[in-house]
Design a protein around this motif. Structure first.
Motif, PDB file in Angstrom:
ATOM      1  N   ALA A   1     -24.795   8.452   0.985  1.00  0.00           N
ATOM      2  CA  ALA A   1     -24.706   7.337  -0.111  1.00  0.00           C
ATOM      3  C   ALA A   1     -23.663   6.685   1.026  1.00  0.00           C
ATOM      4  N   MET A   2     -23.565   4.878  -0.056  1.00  0.00           N
ATOM      5  CA  MET A   2     -22.881   4.274   0.700  1.00  0.00           C
ATOM      6  C   MET A   2     -21.313   4.126  -0.277  1.00  0.00           C
ATOM      7  N   GLY A   3     -20.561   3.247   0.146  1.00  0.00           N
ATOM      8  CA  GLY A   3     -19.645   2.638  -0.954  1.00  0.00           C
ATOM      9  C   GLY A   3     -18.329   1.421  -0.016  1.00  0.00           C
ATOM     10  N   HIS A   4     -18.266   0.487  -0.814  1.00  0.00           N
ATOM     11  CA  HIS A   4     -17.080  -0.578  -0.269  1.00  0.00           C
ATOM     12  C   HIS A   4     -15.495  -0.040  -1.487  1.00  0.00           C
ATOM     13  N   LEU A   5     -14.805   0.939  -1.436  1.00  0.00           N
ATOM     14  CA  LEU A   5     -13.473   1.084  -1.329  1.00  0.00           C
ATOM     15  C   LEU A   5     -12.623   1.862  -0.859  1.00  0.00           C
ATOM     16  N   PHE A   6     -11.269   1.869  -1.791  1.00  0.00           N
ATOM     17  CA  PHE A   6     -10.342   2.493  -0.840  1.00  0.00           C
ATOM     18  C   PHE A   6     -10.287   3.772  -1.759  1.00  0.00           C
ATOM     19  N   THR A   7      -9.827   4.627   0.128  1.00  0.00           N
ATOM     20  CA  THR A   7      -9.985   6.445  -0.886  1.00  0.00           C
ATOM     21  C   THR A   7      -8.074   6.373  -0.426  1.00  0.00           C
ATOM     22  N   ALA A   8      -7.466   7.818  -1.376  1.00  0.00           N
ATOM     23  CA  ALA A   8      -6.611   8.313  -1.211  1.00  0.00           C
ATOM     24  C   ALA A   8      -5.926   8.387   0.706  1.00  0.00           C
ATOM     25  N   GLY A   9      -4.877   8.118   0.817  1.00  0.00           N
ATOM     26  CA  GLY A   9      -4.792   8.674   2.055  1.00  0.00           C
ATOM     27  C   GLY A   9      -5.429   7.672   3.434  1.00  0.00           C
ATOM     28  N   GLY A  10      -5.977   6.475   2.806  1.00  0.00           N
ATOM     29  CA  GLY A  10      -7.007   5.564   3.814  1.00  0.00           C
ATOM     30  C   GLY A  10      -6.209   4.802   4.918  1.00  0.00           C
ATOM     31  N   ARG A  11      -6.268   4.856   6.161  1.00  0.00           N
ATOM     32  CA  ARG A  11      -4.969   3.936   7.004  1.00  0.00           C
ATOM     33  C   ARG A  11      -5.234   2.896   7.322  1.00  0.00           C
TER      34      ARG A  11
END
Length: 457
Positions: A225-235
């Protein structure tokens, strides 16, 4: 099946007015070489191909020239999704032409989620009769021993309007919850289709195997899978240009929203390479070059995920033996150097860089006690005859003196859209009890402006 995951190229981006086309060209040249050296089968570009929704001619030239070179390499497929910086319609415009080169572009969601599911099956056997069937069976028997099939869920950047229905009277918490739920539901739908296609493909391959002289069972087919998003805890880091995807929102998704059947999730948006929540198969590749001085000391990389291939060049450092995920370091094509301190500290560091014959681009912040009005002249004199360039000077002491006497001279670049609006509320003495609703409305206006596709009709 060997895939290479990269993202956040931001072609066309400048650094304090300095164009960076040479860096981008050097990276793309390097990437073509790595694709050949590593025997990459599929290249994934997880969004933010361009830095602007209206990229210039040179940025477009770099992109299309690169795709042509990859099409003539060992890499059989390229999958590109749009990021929040990209114009969906701009990326989609040549998609039919690019498909002839096995370049698959997904610029935006459509009414049919099946459009985001790509089946890659190079086993070579199609339903045919007599002599043609015999010929294709020979091809199949030669390929099934090193079968290279996968299902790719190419999910582009999901805009607010793609995943959430606006209702009157919503609170901020309601909006955040609906955003996360909408993203989760979208991935669930797309991956469910991928699972169905995988099962169909396995059945067809089982039939082919029974017809052939090969007795081995078909190998597992990975869902990527692919995606362009902001995950929780991302630096993130200061100055990297990463902005909130949903203005005024804290809607960062957790790894638990992604279906467990995903074998590898190639993410874009964050510029620091990292795994999500300790899950090595859910990763950001990070940007290939530093987007700002906060990234200057990072080791940039691309990610290689190897499904079933035993060969691996010594370029790569394996970070997860079970899933055969490796990080491949990217060379530094243009050094960046940030120098902070007194005039003596700055000049001492400049002398060190001169002795090393550095060609770095410099950001200099003067923090000494004395106010120095001709700091730029002094630095230009120190750098005369070198290959170094000063891209930005921050004279903190001079700035503090000016700001203390003329507050309205504050630079607009130092403020974001939220801070400017807050200043307006303060200037008009808007009561606190009215601010939440006004800020919510303002956030939606800014979001709509950022997500507007200016290239669409």
């Amino acid at each position: 099946m060997k895939i290479l995951h990269t993202s956040d190229w931001h072609l066309g981006r400048s650094l304090y007015g300095r164009k960076r086309y040479e860096e981008f060209a050097a990276f793309l040249d390097w990437l073509v070489g790595i694709i050949e050296d590593e025997g990459i089968d599929v290249l994934l570009v997880a969004g933010d191909v361009f830095d602007s929704s209206t990229p210039g001619n040179r940025a477009q030239e770099l992109y299309y020239r690169f795709l042509c070179r990859v099409a003539n390499s060992c890499c059989r497929h390229v999958v590109v999704i749009a990021g929040n910086h990209d114009s969906p319609s701009f990326l989609n415009a040549p998609k039919e032409l690019l498909r002839a080169l096995n370049v698959h572009v997904i610029g935006a969601v459509t009414e049919n989620p099946e459009d985001e599911v790509l089946v890659i099956d190079d086993s070579g056997f199609e339903n045919a009769d007599s002599a043609e069937e015999s010929r294709q069976m020979d091809i199949f028997e030669s390929k099934i021993k090193n079968q290279k099939s996968s299902i790719i869920c190419a999910v582009p950047y999901l805009r607010d309007r793609d995943v959430r229905t606006v209702e009157p009277g919503e609170t901020i918490d309601d909006k955040n919850r609906k955003l996360v739920e909408g993203i989760k539901e979208h991935y669930a739908r797309v991956v469910e289709i991928a699972e169905q296609k995988r099962d169909e493909l396995l059945k067809r391959q089982a039939v082919r195997t029974q017809k052939s002289a090969i007795k081995n069972q078909p190998s597992a087919i990975p869902i990527i899978a692919m995606g362009h998003l902001f995950t929780a805890g991302g630096r993130t880091v200061e100055g990297d240009g990463v902005r909130e995807l949903y203005v005024g929102s804290l809607a960062h998704v957790g790894k638990e929203i992604f279906p467990s059947s995903i074998d590898y999730l190639a993410l874009g948006h964050l510029h620091v390479h990292q795994a999500v929540g300790g899950a090595e198969h859910i990763r950001y590749s990070g940007s290939p070059i530093p987007m700002g001085y906060g990234e200057a000391n990072q080791q940039k990389s691309v990610v290689i995920a190897d499904f079933g291939c035993e060969k691996s060049n010594s370029h790569s450092k394996i970070i997860n033996q079970k899933s055969k995920i490796t990080l491949l370091p990217i060379p530094c094509f243009q050094p960046l150097e940030r120098i902070v301190g007194s005039l003596e500290d700055i000049q001492a560091r400049l002398e060190e860089l001169k002795r090393a014959e550095s060609r770095a681009w410099l950001e200099i912040e003067y923090t000494g006690r004395e106010v120095i009005g001709n700091l730029r002249d002094l630095l230009d004199e120190s750098l005369a005859g070198t290959a170094m360039e000063v891209r930005r000077i921050r004279n903190r002491r001079l700035m503090e003196r000016v700001m203390s006497t003329i507050g309205e001279d504050e630079a607009l670049d130092d403020l974001d859209a939220q801070e400017v609006f807050t200043r307006c509320l303060d200037a008009f003495d808007v009561p606190q009890e009215e601010r939440e609703e006004l800020k919510g409305t303002y956030d939606e206006v800014v979001r709509d402006l950022l997500e507007e596709d200016r290239d669409a009709e």
